[in-house]
Design a protein around this motif. Structure first.
Motif, PDB file in Angstrom:
ATOM      1  N   ALA A   1      -1.094  -7.237   6.601  1.00 59.93           N
ATOM      2  CA  ALA A   1      -0.273  -6.833   5.455  1.00 59.93           C
ATOM      3  C   ALA A   1       0.641  -7.969   5.024  1.00 59.93           C
ATOM      4  CB  ALA A   1       0.538  -5.588   5.785  1.00 59.93           C
ATOM      5  N   VAL A   2       1.318  -8.587   5.985  1.00 60.86           N
ATOM      6  CA  VAL A   2       2.187  -9.722   5.655  1.00 60.86           C
ATOM      7  C   VAL A   2       1.351 -10.882   5.137  1.00 60.86           C
ATOM      8  CG1 VAL A   2       3.860 -11.370   6.530  1.00 60.86           C
ATOM      9  CG2 VAL A   2       3.913  -9.018   7.344  1.00 60.86           C
ATOM     10  N   ALA A   3       0.232 -11.161   5.799  1.00 56.53           N
ATOM     11  CA  ALA A   3      -0.639 -12.259   5.364  1.00 56.53           C
ATOM     12  C   ALA A   3      -1.130 -12.041   3.943  1.00 56.53           C
ATOM     13  CB  ALA A   3      -1.821 -12.401   6.321  1.00 56.53           C
ATOM     14  N   ALA A   4      -1.569 -10.829   3.642  1.00 54.47           N
ATOM     15  CA  ALA A   4      -2.139 -10.542   2.324  1.00 54.47           C
ATOM     16  C   ALA A   4      -1.104 -10.596   1.216  1.00 54.47           C
ATOM     17  CB  ALA A   4      -2.813  -9.168   2.339  1.00 54.47           C
ATOM     18  N   ASN A   5       0.162 -10.356   1.548  1.00 56.77           N
ATOM     19  CA  ASN A   5       1.199 -10.356   0.519  1.00 56.77           C
ATOM     20  C   ASN A   5       1.900 -11.700   0.378  1.00 56.77           C
ATOM     21  OD1 ASN A   5       1.796  -7.432  -0.699  1.00 56.77           O
ATOM     22  ND2 ASN A   5       1.036  -7.202   1.389  1.00 56.77           N
ATOM     23  N   ILE A   6       2.096 -12.415   1.473  1.00 55.26           N
ATOM     24  CA  ILE A   6       2.748 -13.717   1.358  1.00 55.26           C
ATOM     25  C   ILE A   6       1.794 -14.752   0.774  1.00 55.26           C
ATOM     26  CG2 ILE A   6       2.170 -14.673   3.628  1.00 55.26           C
ATOM     27  CD1 ILE A   6       5.087 -15.653   3.808  1.00 55.26           C
ATOM     28  N   THR A   7       0.480 -14.519   0.919  1.00 54.72           N
ATOM     29  CA  THR A   7      -0.508 -15.407   0.279  1.00 54.72           C
ATOM     30  C   THR A   7      -0.891 -14.918  -1.116  1.00 54.72           C
ATOM     31  OG1 THR A   7      -2.397 -14.205   1.227  1.00 54.72           O
ATOM     32  CG2 THR A   7      -1.505 -16.039   2.521  1.00 54.72           C
ATOM     33  N   ASN A   8      -0.347 -13.758  -1.524  1.00 50.95           N
ATOM     34  CA  ASN A   8      -0.687 -13.135  -2.809  1.00 50.95           C
ATOM     35  C   ASN A   8      -2.163 -12.781  -2.886  1.00 50.95           C
ATOM     36  OD1 ASN A   8       1.554 -15.549  -3.943  1.00 50.95           O
ATOM     37  ND2 ASN A   8       2.047 -13.376  -4.017  1.00 50.95           N
ATOM     38  N   LEU A   9      -2.718 -12.369  -1.733  1.00 47.34           N
ATOM     39  CA  LEU A   9      -4.123 -11.964  -1.656  1.00 47.34           C
ATOM     40  C   LEU A   9      -4.321 -10.525  -2.085  1.00 47.34           C
ATOM     41  CD1 LEU A   9      -7.099 -12.072  -0.713  1.00 47.34           C
ATOM     42  CD2 LEU A   9      -6.275 -11.708   1.628  1.00 47.34           C
ATOM     43  N   GLY A  10      -3.564  -9.594  -1.483  1.00 47.98           N
ATOM     44  CA  GLY A  10      -3.670  -8.181  -1.846  1.00 47.98           C
ATOM     45  C   GLY A  10      -4.215  -7.313  -0.738  1.00 47.98           C
ATOM     46  N   PRO A  11      -5.542  -7.166  -0.629  1.00 44.32           N
ATOM     47  CA  PRO A  11      -6.105  -6.273   0.391  1.00 44.32           C
ATOM     48  C   PRO A  11      -5.942  -6.851   1.787  1.00 44.32           C
ATOM     49  CG  PRO A  11      -7.869  -7.446  -0.753  1.00 44.32           C
ATOM     50  CD  PRO A  11      -6.592  -7.743  -1.487  1.00 44.32           C
ATOM     51  N   GLY A  12      -5.666  -5.962   2.761  1.00 44.29           N
ATOM     52  CA  GLY A  12      -5.498  -6.393   4.130  1.00 44.29           C
ATOM     53  C   GLY A  12      -6.541  -5.769   5.034  1.00 44.29           C
ATOM     54  N   LEU A  13      -6.189  -5.617   6.303  1.00 44.08           N
ATOM     55  CA  LEU A  13      -7.077  -5.015   7.285  1.00 44.08           C
ATOM     56  C   LEU A  13      -6.378  -3.794   7.881  1.00 44.08           C
ATOM     57  CD1 LEU A  13      -8.096  -8.328   9.138  1.00 44.08           C
ATOM     58  CD2 LEU A  13      -9.267  -7.244   7.207  1.00 44.08           C
ATOM     59  N   GLY A  14      -7.104  -3.032   8.662  1.00 41.10           N
ATOM     60  CA  GLY A  14      -6.517  -1.862   9.299  1.00 41.10           C
ATOM     61  C   GLY A  14      -6.112  -0.797   8.302  1.00 41.10           C
ATOM     62  N   ALA A  15      -4.872  -0.316   8.408  1.00 41.23           N
ATOM     63  CA  ALA A  15      -4.402   0.787   7.568  1.00 41.23           C
ATOM     64  C   ALA A  15      -4.154   0.383   6.125  1.00 41.23           C
ATOM     65  CB  ALA A  15      -3.127   1.381   8.164  1.00 41.23           C
ATOM     66  N   VAL A  16      -4.156  -0.923   5.817  1.00 38.28           N
ATOM     67  CA  VAL A  16      -3.914  -1.367   4.438  1.00 38.28           C
ATOM     68  C   VAL A  16      -5.164  -2.005   3.836  1.00 38.28           C
ATOM     69  CG1 VAL A  16      -1.426  -1.662   4.724  1.00 38.28           C
ATOM     70  CG2 VAL A  16      -2.956  -3.559   5.287  1.00 38.28           C
ATOM     71  N   ALA A  17      -6.320  -1.700   4.398  1.00 39.54           N
ATOM     72  CA  ALA A  17      -7.564  -2.255   3.873  1.00 39.54           C
ATOM     73  C   ALA A  17      -7.875  -1.708   2.487  1.00 39.54           C
ATOM     74  CB  ALA A  17      -8.720  -1.955   4.827  1.00 39.54           C
ATOM     75  N   ALA A  18      -7.626  -0.407   2.283  1.00 36.34           N
ATOM     76  CA  ALA A  18      -7.932   0.221   0.996  1.00 36.34           C
ATOM     77  C   ALA A  18      -6.733   0.177   0.057  1.00 36.34           C
ATOM     78  CB  ALA A  18      -8.383   1.663   1.211  1.00 36.34           C
ATOM     79  N   ASN A  19      -5.567   0.581   0.550  1.00 33.54           N
ATOM     80  CA  ASN A  19      -4.346   0.557  -0.263  1.00 33.54           C
ATOM     81  C   ASN A  19      -3.134   0.630   0.648  1.00 33.54           C
ATOM     82  OD1 ASN A  19      -3.318   3.519  -0.081  1.00 33.54           O
ATOM     83  ND2 ASN A  19      -5.486   3.736  -0.607  1.00 33.54           N
ATOM     84  N   TYR A  20      -1.961   0.503   0.044  1.00 36.00           N
ATOM     85  CA  TYR A  20      -0.709   0.461   0.801  1.00 36.00           C
ATOM     86  C   TYR A  20       0.086   1.751   0.655  1.00 36.00           C
ATOM     87  CZ  TYR A  20      -1.438  -4.568   1.462  1.00 36.00           C
ATOM     88  OH  TYR A  20      -1.950  -5.799   1.824  1.00 36.00           O
ATOM     89  N   GLY A  21      -0.547   2.802   0.204  1.00 35.48           N
ATOM     90  CA  GLY A  21       0.160   4.041  -0.098  1.00 35.48           C
ATOM     91  C   GLY A  21       0.743   4.755   1.105  1.00 35.48           C
ATOM     92  N   ASP A  22       0.162   4.535   2.291  1.00 35.00           N
ATOM     93  CA  ASP A  22       0.565   5.316   3.458  1.00 35.00           C
ATOM     94  C   ASP A  22       1.620   4.644   4.324  1.00 35.00           C
ATOM     95  OD1 ASP A  22      -1.189   7.350   2.770  1.00 35.00           O
ATOM     96  OD2 ASP A  22      -2.858   6.452   3.878  1.00 35.00           O
ATOM     97  N   ILE A  23       2.032   3.441   3.997  1.00 36.54           N
ATOM     98  CA  ILE A  23       3.055   2.783   4.811  1.00 36.54           C
ATOM     99  C   ILE A  23       4.444   3.210   4.331  1.00 36.54           C
ATOM    100  CG2 ILE A  23       1.522   0.842   5.290  1.00 36.54           C
ATOM    101  CD1 ILE A  23       3.096  -0.824   3.301  1.00 36.54           C
ATOM    102  N   SER A  24       5.456   2.923   5.133  1.00 37.59           N
ATOM    103  CA  SER A  24       6.815   3.391   4.819  1.00 37.59           C
ATOM    104  C   SER A  24       7.421   2.610   3.652  1.00 37.59           C
ATOM    105  CB  SER A  24       7.711   3.231   6.050  1.00 37.59           C
ATOM    106  OG  SER A  24       7.923   1.854   6.330  1.00 37.59           O
ATOM    107  N   ASP A  25       8.481   3.189   3.074  1.00 40.65           N
ATOM    108  CA  ASP A  25       9.175   2.512   1.968  1.00 40.65           C
ATOM    109  C   ASP A  25       9.779   1.186   2.427  1.00 40.65           C
ATOM    110  OD1 ASP A  25       8.469   4.530   0.298  1.00 40.65           O
ATOM    111  OD2 ASP A  25      10.478   5.375   0.053  1.00 40.65           O
TER     112      ASP A  25
END
Length: 483
Positions: free
Chosen positions: A428-452
């Motif tokens: 998640a950090v890698a995908a956002n600090i590189t401005n990539l977007g999709p990550g692995l694990g729980a954020v592979a599809a979207n980021y809707g389920d993580i905390s605020d």
């Protein structure tokens, strides 16, 4: 700090940004969806707020100093990113929280491409168009920022490229004035967008989808008008068109300008950063293809080659489009692609990552230290394009990299403290600090389920990546605010 000058610029930016609410409103009018009112309200609110900020200081003509410039650059992304959340907050579809709206808007404007939304296919056309438009505006902002603002401040990858390393931008100015340079590059950006949209349309996309995906392709953003991203079209031709334009957008835009002005492509081959960029893409593509073939993940070499090439370029350039779930690929491939995204594209491109020019210097410096161990008295000079690079530039790159890694580790630990597992937090950090977007694990599809809290941390990561760390961090130092 010349607050009047800073406020005047921020007010103007908001008033200009308010106009961007009108195209989605027009789309809502054409398609008869429910987005018309939210976008018109957003237009009026942002215009009024911008006017209230601008009017009291509109007659101030103080020159911006370097310190003021840093603040303006950061406010450019934060204020507009948060303002862009307004129509998403007011809209009934999607019905999302303020945090989610801010995340989606910031992700779009920084061309990150991380999303909290599901059911994108069923959203109003105005909202689907608006998300794509945000990325296109962000990509355009990156080009103008890199050429017209960051060099004046003495920061960022473009400053490193132009002032400190050999290359076409230093050796031959694009145009005599910065404003003219920014305008020339904007024309190239617009031309690429039109060419990309036309190619998509000819390949079978509707006009709506072609325009929307050309916006996010040339901006290397990764947003799509469908949940399945490029996989929705199930077309190798469309995928390869996307690959071509992602590669073009990942190359230094100065190269495109010189190619257009000289009617020659030799500048691409002569530029060391471009050669490294293509080399990284080719090498990664070969490894991915070979691994997929050996593990027989897909049926047949045709589909294997298609998926390998597309995802290598999409992730490697930090676009983040997908035609399949690359996070489910065998052995080390998902992590490899995320690591390649750390390198990203060339300086002065719309790609994210640390930039190829920095990666080049890190590798060369590492090699130099090995040689010094063998020959302690040797004078080993780091060169790029056959010309020496000053040691202070190499030191600056190492300082950037060290800060980048330290902040990455800190944000990853914060995300793990919110309950995320190691793979999800890392990616998640890698995908956002590189401005990539999709990550692995729980954020592979979207980021809707993580905390605020995790979402706000990742928004900070988006800004860090887009502003290349120091431009943002300088605001957190006491010395910045001292008179």
């Amino acid at each position: 700090m010349y607050w009047s000058s800073v406020l005047r610029v921020v007010g103007l930016l908001l008033m200009l940004f308010s106009v961007t609410m009108l195209p989605p409103a027009l789309v809502a009018l054409i398609y008869g969806d429910e987005g018309l009112v939210p976008f018109l309200i957003s237009f009026l609110v942002i215009l009024v707020v911008g006017s209230l900020i601008w009017l009291p200081v509109c007659r101030q003509r103080q020159e911006l100093r370097t310190r003021d410039g840093f603040l303006v650059v950061v406010l450019f992304w934060t204020v507009l990113g948060l303002s862009g959340a307004l129509p998403l907050t007011l809209s009934q579809s999607p019905s999302i929280s303020i945090t989610d709206a801010a995340f989606e808007s910031m992700s779009g404007l920084t061309t990150t491409g991380a999303t909290v939304l599901t059911g994108i296919d069923d959203l109003p056309e105005s909202i689907r168009f608006y998300r794509q438009q945000l990325q296109w505006l962000g990509g355009m902002g990156i080009i103008v920022l890199a050429v017209a603002i960051l060099p004046m401040l003495g920061v960022g990858g473009m400053q490193l490229y132009r002032a400190e390393t050999p290359g076409p931008v230093k050796d031959s100015k694009l145009t005599p004035r910065i404003a003219e340079t920014a305008k020339a590059l904007w024309y190239i950006y617009l031309t690429l967008t039109i060419a990309c949209a036309t190619a998509y349309w000819l390949a079978g996309m509707t006009v709506f989808d072609a325009i929307g995906h050309s916006f996010s392709t040339v901006a290397i953003g990764g947003f799509s008008t469908y949940d399945a991203s490029m996989g929705h079209f199930d077309s190798p031709l469309i995928s390869m068109i996307c690959v071509v334009f992602m590669l073009i957008a990942g190359i230094n835009f100065a190269m495109h300008f010189l190619a257009w002005r000289t009617r020659s492509l030799r500048h691409y081959l002569q530029e060391a950063e471009v050669r490294w960029f293509i080399g990284i893409m080719v090498t990664t593509g070969i490894v991915v293809t070979a691994t997929l073939m050996l593990t027989q993940h897909y049926d047949g070499w045709g589909q294997t080659l298609h998926q390998a090439i597309f995802h290598t370029v999409s992730i490697g350039t930090t676009a983040g489009f997908a035609t399949d779930s690359f996070d489910q690929w065998p052995v080390f491939l998902p992590v490899l692609l995320v690591l390649v995204a750390f390198i990203g594209g060339c300086a002065m491109s719309t790609a994210g990552g640390i930039k190829v020019i920095r990666f080049m210097l890190l590798i060369k410096q590492g090699y130099r230290e090995v040689i010094r161990l063998i020959h302690p008295q040797a004078q080993v000079i780091i060169k790029v394009g056959g010309k020496p690079v000053p040691d202070r530039v190499v030191d600056a790159v190492w300082g950037f990299f060290a800060t980048y890694v330290a902040l990455f580790g800190l944000m990853m630990m914060i995300l793990m403290a919110t309950g995320l597992d190691q793979v999800t937090a890392f990616s998640a950090v890698a995908a956002n600090i590189t401005n990539l977007g999709p990550g692995l694990g729980a954020v592979a599809a979207n980021y809707g389920d993580i905390s605020d809290l995790a979402k706000w941390v990742l928004m900070f990561a988006m800004l860090l990546g887009r502003l290349e760390v120091f431009t943002l961090l300088v605001l957190f130092t006491p010395a910045f605010w001292r008179h």
